[in-house]
Design an enzyme around this catalytic site. Structure first.
Site, PDB file in Angstrom:
ATOM      1  N   ILE A  12       0.788  -1.096   0.088  1.00  0.00           N
ATOM      2  CA  ILE A  12       0.093  -0.012   0.088  1.00  0.00           C
ATOM      3  C   ILE A  12       0.959   1.317   0.082  1.00  0.00           C
ATOM      4  CG2 ILE A  12      -0.299   0.143   2.377  1.00  0.00           C
ATOM      5  CD1 ILE A  12      -2.871   0.951  -0.328  1.00  0.00           C
ATOM      6  N   SER A  34      11.219   0.752   8.209  1.00  0.00           N
ATOM      7  CA  SER A  34      10.866  -0.700   7.411  1.00  0.00           C
ATOM      8  C   SER A  34      11.941  -1.635   7.750  1.00  0.00           C
ATOM      9  CB  SER A  34      10.627  -0.579   5.796  1.00  0.00           C
ATOM     10  OG  SER A  34      10.294  -1.898   5.432  1.00  0.00           O
ATOM     11  N   ARG A  35      11.480  -2.804   8.188  1.00  0.00           N
ATOM     12  CA  ARG A  35      12.340  -3.897   8.279  1.00  0.00           C
ATOM     13  C   ARG A  35      12.960  -4.675   7.135  1.00  0.00           C
ATOM     14  NH1 ARG A  35       8.578  -7.966  11.683  1.00  0.00           N
ATOM     15  NH2 ARG A  35       7.234  -7.142  10.249  1.00  0.00           N
ATOM     16  N   LYS A  90      -6.078   2.983   7.114  1.00  0.00           N
ATOM     17  CA  LYS A  90      -7.044   2.259   7.585  1.00  0.00           C
ATOM     18  C   LYS A  90      -6.721   0.786   7.877  1.00  0.00           C
ATOM     19  CE  LYS A  90      -8.326  -0.287   3.900  1.00  0.00           C
ATOM     20  NZ  LYS A  90      -8.257  -1.874   4.281  1.00  0.00           N
ATOM     21  N   ASP A 168     -10.886  -6.269   6.543  1.00  0.00           N
ATOM     22  CA  ASP A 168      -9.888  -5.306   5.999  1.00  0.00           C
ATOM     23  C   ASP A 168     -10.300  -4.526   4.792  1.00  0.00           C
ATOM     24  OD1 ASP A 168      -7.131  -4.373   6.075  1.00  0.00           O
ATOM     25  OD2 ASP A 168      -7.049  -5.173   4.094  1.00  0.00           O
TER      26      ASP A 168
END
Length: 308
Positions: A12, A34-35, A90, A168
Protein backbone atom coordinates in the site's frame (compact mmCIF):
# COMPACT_ATOMS: atom_id res chain seq x y z
CA UNK A 1 6.83 22.20 3.78
CA UNK A 2 5.74 19.22 5.91
CA UNK A 3 8.68 16.88 6.44
CA UNK A 4 7.14 13.43 6.69
CA UNK A 5 8.35 9.94 7.58
CA UNK A 6 6.65 6.73 6.42
CA UNK A 7 6.46 3.69 8.70
CA UNK A 8 5.78 0.35 7.00
CA UNK A 9 6.88 0.22 3.37
CA UNK A 10 4.73 -2.53 1.90
CA UNK A 11 2.37 -2.80 -1.04
CA UNK A 12 0.00 0.00 0.00
CA UNK A 13 2.90 2.36 0.69
CA UNK A 14 4.48 1.71 -2.72
CA UNK A 15 1.18 1.74 -4.62
CA UNK A 16 -0.51 4.71 -2.97
CA UNK A 17 1.27 6.59 -0.20
CA UNK A 18 4.61 7.31 -1.82
CA UNK A 19 3.09 8.52 -5.13
CA UNK A 20 0.58 10.70 -3.26
CA UNK A 21 3.21 12.22 -0.97
CA UNK A 22 5.70 12.93 -3.74
CA UNK A 23 2.99 14.52 -5.93
CA UNK A 24 1.90 16.96 -3.19
CA UNK A 25 4.20 20.02 -2.99
CA UNK A 26 3.28 20.55 0.65
CA UNK A 27 5.03 17.32 1.68
CA UNK A 28 8.65 16.22 1.62
CA UNK A 29 9.27 12.51 2.18
CA UNK A 30 12.56 12.50 4.08
CA UNK A 31 12.54 9.23 6.06
CA UNK A 32 11.04 5.78 6.24
CA UNK A 33 11.11 2.86 8.65
CA UNK A 34 10.83 -0.71 7.42
CA UNK A 35 12.40 -4.02 8.38
CA UNK A 36 13.06 -4.67 4.68
CA UNK A 37 15.19 -1.48 4.46
CA UNK A 38 14.03 -0.58 0.90
CA UNK A 39 15.89 1.87 -1.29
CA UNK A 40 13.50 4.83 -1.71
CA UNK A 41 15.90 7.04 -3.57
CA UNK A 42 18.04 10.02 -2.81
CA UNK A 43 16.89 12.17 0.08
CA UNK A 44 14.94 9.46 1.90
CA UNK A 45 16.78 8.01 4.90
CA UNK A 46 15.62 4.48 5.75
CA UNK A 47 15.67 3.00 9.25
CA UNK A 48 14.80 -0.34 10.83
CA UNK A 49 11.93 0.94 12.98
CA UNK A 50 10.25 4.09 14.21
CA UNK A 51 12.40 4.29 17.35
CA UNK A 52 15.54 4.42 15.24
CA UNK A 53 13.94 6.86 12.81
CA UNK A 54 12.90 9.25 15.58
CA UNK A 55 16.22 9.00 17.40
CA UNK A 56 18.66 9.11 14.49
CA UNK A 57 16.75 10.39 11.49
CA UNK A 58 16.09 13.85 10.11
CA UNK A 59 13.75 16.24 11.87
CA UNK A 60 10.14 15.34 11.09
CA UNK A 61 6.85 17.19 11.29
CA UNK A 62 4.61 14.22 10.61
CA UNK A 63 4.53 10.43 10.36
CA UNK A 64 2.30 8.24 8.20
CA UNK A 65 1.72 4.72 9.55
CA UNK A 66 1.15 1.88 7.09
CA UNK A 67 1.86 -1.02 9.45
CA UNK A 68 -0.62 -3.84 10.15
CA UNK A 69 -3.24 -2.74 12.73
CA UNK A 70 -1.96 -5.12 15.41
CA UNK A 71 1.29 -3.14 15.66
CA UNK A 72 -0.19 0.31 15.14
CA UNK A 73 -0.80 1.44 18.74
CA UNK A 74 2.77 1.47 20.05
CA UNK A 75 4.09 2.98 16.83
CA UNK A 76 1.49 5.74 16.87
CA UNK A 77 2.11 6.47 20.54
CA UNK A 78 5.84 6.82 19.89
CA UNK A 79 5.22 9.32 17.11
CA UNK A 80 2.62 11.33 19.03
CA UNK A 81 4.75 11.52 22.16
CA UNK A 82 7.64 12.73 20.01
CA UNK A 83 5.44 15.65 18.94
CA UNK A 84 4.69 14.44 15.41
CA UNK A 85 1.41 14.74 13.55
CA UNK A 86 0.16 11.22 12.72
CA UNK A 87 -1.64 9.83 9.68
CA UNK A 88 -3.20 6.40 10.33
CA UNK A 89 -3.82 4.09 7.38
CA UNK A 90 -7.13 2.26 7.66
CA UNK A 91 -8.12 0.59 9.88
CA UNK A 92 -6.88 3.11 12.47
CA UNK A 93 -6.22 0.41 15.05
CA UNK A 94 -6.91 -3.11 16.17
CA UNK A 95 -9.53 -1.93 18.69
CA UNK A 96 -11.90 0.99 19.06
CA UNK A 97 -10.57 1.91 22.50
CA UNK A 98 -6.98 2.30 21.33
CA UNK A 99 -8.12 4.84 18.73
CA UNK A 100 -9.72 6.84 21.55
CA UNK A 101 -6.46 6.57 23.50
CA UNK A 102 -4.46 7.88 20.55
CA UNK A 103 -6.88 10.79 20.16
CA UNK A 104 -6.41 11.68 23.83
CA UNK A 105 -2.61 11.58 23.52
CA UNK A 106 -2.75 13.76 20.39
CA UNK A 107 -4.78 16.35 22.32
CA UNK A 108 -2.30 16.26 25.22
CA UNK A 109 0.64 16.71 22.86
CA UNK A 110 -1.02 19.41 20.77
CA UNK A 111 -0.55 17.50 17.51
CA UNK A 112 -2.86 16.31 14.75
CA UNK A 113 -4.21 12.76 14.51
CA UNK A 114 -5.90 11.77 11.23
CA UNK A 115 -7.82 8.50 10.90
CA UNK A 116 -7.78 8.12 7.14
CA UNK A 117 -10.56 6.36 5.23
CA UNK A 118 -9.45 6.40 1.60
CA UNK A 119 -12.72 5.13 0.12
CA UNK A 120 -14.53 8.23 1.40
CA UNK A 121 -12.41 10.18 -1.08
CA UNK A 122 -13.65 8.15 -4.06
CA UNK A 123 -15.09 10.47 -6.69
CA UNK A 124 -18.73 9.45 -6.35
CA UNK A 125 -19.02 9.63 -2.57
CA UNK A 126 -19.71 13.39 -2.10
CA UNK A 127 -22.57 13.44 -4.62
CA UNK A 128 -24.01 10.22 -3.23
CA UNK A 129 -23.99 11.78 0.24
CA UNK A 130 -25.73 14.91 -1.02
CA UNK A 131 -28.40 12.89 -2.87
CA UNK A 132 -29.15 10.67 0.14
CA UNK A 133 -29.44 13.71 2.41
CA UNK A 134 -32.43 14.78 0.30
CA UNK A 135 -33.85 11.32 -0.43
CA UNK A 136 -34.15 9.13 2.69
CA UNK A 137 -33.00 5.55 2.22
CA UNK A 138 -35.51 2.74 2.62
CA UNK A 139 -33.11 -0.11 1.75
CA UNK A 140 -29.39 -0.28 1.11
CA UNK A 141 -27.28 -3.22 -0.06
CA UNK A 142 -23.50 -3.63 0.04
CA UNK A 143 -21.72 -6.24 -2.08
CA UNK A 144 -17.98 -6.25 -1.37
CA UNK A 145 -16.22 -9.22 -2.93
CA UNK A 146 -12.54 -9.39 -3.77
CA UNK A 147 -9.67 -11.85 -3.96
CA UNK A 148 -7.28 -11.74 -1.01
CA UNK A 149 -4.69 -13.62 -3.07
CA UNK A 150 -4.57 -10.72 -5.49
CA UNK A 151 -4.62 -7.79 -3.06
CA UNK A 152 -2.79 -9.23 -0.03
CA UNK A 153 -0.31 -11.84 -1.29
CA UNK A 154 1.69 -13.39 1.54
CA UNK A 155 0.25 -11.07 4.19
CA UNK A 156 -0.51 -13.60 6.92
CA UNK A 157 -1.16 -10.87 9.52
CA UNK A 158 -4.58 -10.38 7.99
CA UNK A 159 -5.69 -13.81 9.26
CA UNK A 160 -4.43 -13.31 12.82
CA UNK A 161 -6.38 -11.82 15.71
CA UNK A 162 -6.77 -8.12 15.02
CA UNK A 163 -6.11 -8.58 11.31
CA UNK A 164 -9.86 -8.51 10.55
CA UNK A 165 -9.82 -10.93 7.61
CA UNK A 166 -12.56 -9.99 5.15
CA UNK A 167 -13.23 -6.82 7.12
CA UNK A 168 -9.87 -5.41 6.01
CA UNK A 169 -11.41 -4.60 2.61
CA UNK A 170 -15.02 -4.50 3.82
CA UNK A 171 -14.27 -1.69 6.26
CA UNK A 172 -13.86 0.45 3.14
CA UNK A 173 -17.54 -0.16 2.38
CA UNK A 174 -18.45 0.64 5.98
CA UNK A 175 -16.45 3.85 5.79
CA UNK A 176 -18.47 4.92 2.74
CA UNK A 177 -21.70 3.83 4.43
CA UNK A 178 -21.08 5.90 7.55
CA UNK A 179 -20.11 8.88 5.38
CA UNK A 180 -23.10 8.91 3.03
CA UNK A 181 -25.88 7.95 5.44
CA UNK A 182 -27.53 10.93 7.14
CA UNK A 183 -28.39 8.75 10.17
CA UNK A 184 -26.21 6.65 12.45
CA UNK A 185 -25.91 2.97 11.48
CA UNK A 186 -26.20 0.02 13.88
CA UNK A 187 -25.37 -3.67 13.48
CA UNK A 188 -28.27 -5.94 14.41
CA UNK A 189 -26.92 -9.33 13.31
CA UNK A 190 -23.93 -10.90 11.60
CA UNK A 191 -22.91 -14.29 10.25
CA UNK A 192 -19.18 -14.82 9.85
CA UNK A 193 -17.41 -17.68 8.07
CA UNK A 194 -14.04 -18.44 9.65
CA UNK A 195 -11.60 -21.05 8.24
CA UNK A 196 -10.62 -23.53 10.92
CA UNK A 197 -6.89 -22.75 10.61
CA UNK A 198 -7.09 -18.95 11.02
CA UNK A 199 -8.60 -16.46 13.46
CA UNK A 200 -10.37 -13.99 11.16
CA UNK A 201 -13.38 -14.43 8.85
CA UNK A 202 -13.04 -15.04 5.15
CA UNK A 203 -16.66 -14.12 4.36
CA UNK A 204 -19.72 -12.79 6.09
CA UNK A 205 -23.16 -11.21 6.04
CA UNK A 206 -24.22 -8.21 8.12
CA UNK A 207 -27.69 -6.89 8.91
CA UNK A 208 -27.82 -3.24 9.94
CA UNK A 209 -30.37 -0.49 10.48
CA UNK A 210 -30.73 3.18 11.39
CA UNK A 211 -32.91 5.04 13.91
CA UNK A 212 -35.25 5.79 11.02
CA UNK A 213 -35.61 2.10 10.25
CA UNK A 214 -33.65 1.77 7.02
CA UNK A 215 -32.77 -1.83 6.14
CA UNK A 216 -29.08 -2.34 5.37
CA UNK A 217 -27.32 -5.56 4.38
CA UNK A 218 -23.71 -6.31 3.54
CA UNK A 219 -22.48 -9.43 1.77
CA UNK A 220 -18.71 -9.89 2.02
CA UNK A 221 -16.34 -12.38 0.41
CA UNK A 222 -12.54 -12.53 0.34
CA UNK A 223 -12.19 -15.29 -2.25
CA UNK A 224 -13.92 -13.87 -5.32
CA UNK A 225 -12.11 -14.69 -8.55
CA UNK A 226 -12.46 -12.83 -11.83
CA UNK A 227 -13.98 -9.34 -11.77
CA UNK A 228 -14.00 -7.79 -8.31
CA UNK A 229 -17.20 -6.36 -6.83
CA UNK A 230 -17.32 -3.18 -4.75
CA UNK A 231 -20.93 -1.97 -4.99
CA UNK A 232 -23.29 -0.03 -2.72
CA UNK A 233 -26.91 0.32 -3.89
CA UNK A 234 -29.51 2.44 -2.12
CA UNK A 235 -33.25 2.64 -2.79
CA UNK A 236 -35.43 5.56 -1.80
CA UNK A 237 -38.83 6.86 -2.88
CA UNK A 238 -36.95 9.05 -5.36
CA UNK A 239 -35.20 6.17 -7.11
CA UNK A 240 -32.10 4.00 -7.05
CA UNK A 241 -28.56 5.20 -6.38
CA UNK A 242 -25.56 2.97 -7.04
CA UNK A 243 -21.90 3.46 -6.21
CA UNK A 244 -19.68 1.03 -8.14
CA UNK A 245 -15.97 0.25 -8.23
CA UNK A 246 -15.62 1.30 -4.60
CA UNK A 247 -17.23 4.69 -5.24
CA UNK A 248 -15.38 5.55 -8.45
CA UNK A 249 -18.62 5.38 -10.46
CA UNK A 250 -22.07 6.73 -9.58
CA UNK A 251 -25.42 6.07 -11.27
CA UNK A 252 -28.91 7.27 -10.36
CA UNK A 253 -31.76 5.26 -11.85
CA UNK A 254 -29.23 3.64 -14.18
CA UNK A 255 -27.93 6.95 -15.56
CA UNK A 256 -24.25 7.75 -15.10
CA UNK A 257 -23.51 10.87 -13.05
CA UNK A 258 -20.52 13.06 -13.93
CA UNK A 259 -18.27 12.96 -10.85
CA UNK A 260 -14.78 13.86 -11.98
CA UNK A 261 -11.43 12.22 -11.35
CA UNK A 262 -10.95 9.55 -8.68
CA UNK A 263 -8.23 10.82 -6.31
CA UNK A 264 -8.44 8.78 -3.12
CA UNK A 265 -4.91 8.96 -1.67
CA UNK A 266 -4.10 12.42 -3.06
CA UNK A 267 -7.35 13.47 -1.38
CA UNK A 268 -6.21 11.97 1.91
CA UNK A 269 -2.92 13.83 1.88
CA UNK A 270 -4.68 17.04 0.88
CA UNK A 271 -6.91 16.62 3.95
CA UNK A 272 -3.92 15.80 6.19
CA UNK A 273 -2.09 18.93 5.07
CA UNK A 274 -5.21 21.01 5.71
CA UNK A 275 -5.68 19.55 9.19
CA UNK A 276 -2.05 20.28 10.05
CA UNK A 277 -2.43 23.86 8.82
CA UNK A 278 -5.59 24.28 10.91
CA UNK A 279 -4.17 22.46 13.94
CA UNK A 280 -7.09 20.10 14.37
CA UNK A 281 -7.45 16.33 14.45
CA UNK A 282 -9.99 14.27 12.54
CA UNK A 283 -10.76 11.03 14.35
CA UNK A 284 -13.67 8.84 13.22
CA UNK A 285 -13.86 5.27 14.49
CA UNK A 286 -17.43 4.54 13.32
CA UNK A 287 -16.44 2.03 10.59
CA UNK A 288 -14.22 0.19 13.07
CA UNK A 289 -17.05 0.22 15.62
CA UNK A 290 -19.34 -1.54 13.13
CA UNK A 291 -16.68 -4.23 12.63
CA UNK A 292 -16.32 -4.65 16.41
CA UNK A 293 -20.10 -4.93 16.77
CA UNK A 294 -20.25 -7.56 14.03
CA UNK A 295 -17.76 -9.65 15.98
CA UNK A 296 -19.73 -9.08 19.19
CA UNK A 297 -23.19 -10.05 17.94
CA UNK A 298 -22.23 -12.35 15.08
CA UNK A 299 -22.42 -16.10 14.89
CA UNK A 300 -19.44 -18.00 13.52
CA UNK A 301 -19.46 -20.85 11.06
CA UNK A 302 -16.21 -22.79 10.91
CA UNK A 303 -15.34 -23.67 7.34
CA UNK A 304 -12.56 -25.56 5.55
CA UNK A 305 -8.99 -24.32 6.02
CA UNK A 306 -7.78 -21.50 3.88
CA UNK A 307 -4.40 -21.86 2.21
CA UNK A 308 -3.16 -18.78 0.38
Amino acid sequence: MIRIGLVGVGKIAHDQHIPAITADPRFDLVAAASRSKPDLGEGVAVFHDIAEMLAEGPDLDAVALCTPPQARRETALAALRAGKHVFLEKPPGATVSEVAELAAVAREQGVVLFTSWHSRFAAGVPQAKAWLAKNPVRTLSIEWREDVRRWHPGQTWIWQAGGMGVFDPAINALSILTEIMPDEVFVTNAKLRVPENVQSPIAGHLDMTTLNGATITADLDFLQTGPQTWDITAWSDAGELKLSLGGAELTIDGQAVEIGENREYPGLYDRFATLIAEGRSEVDARPLTLVADAFMVGTREVVEPFIE
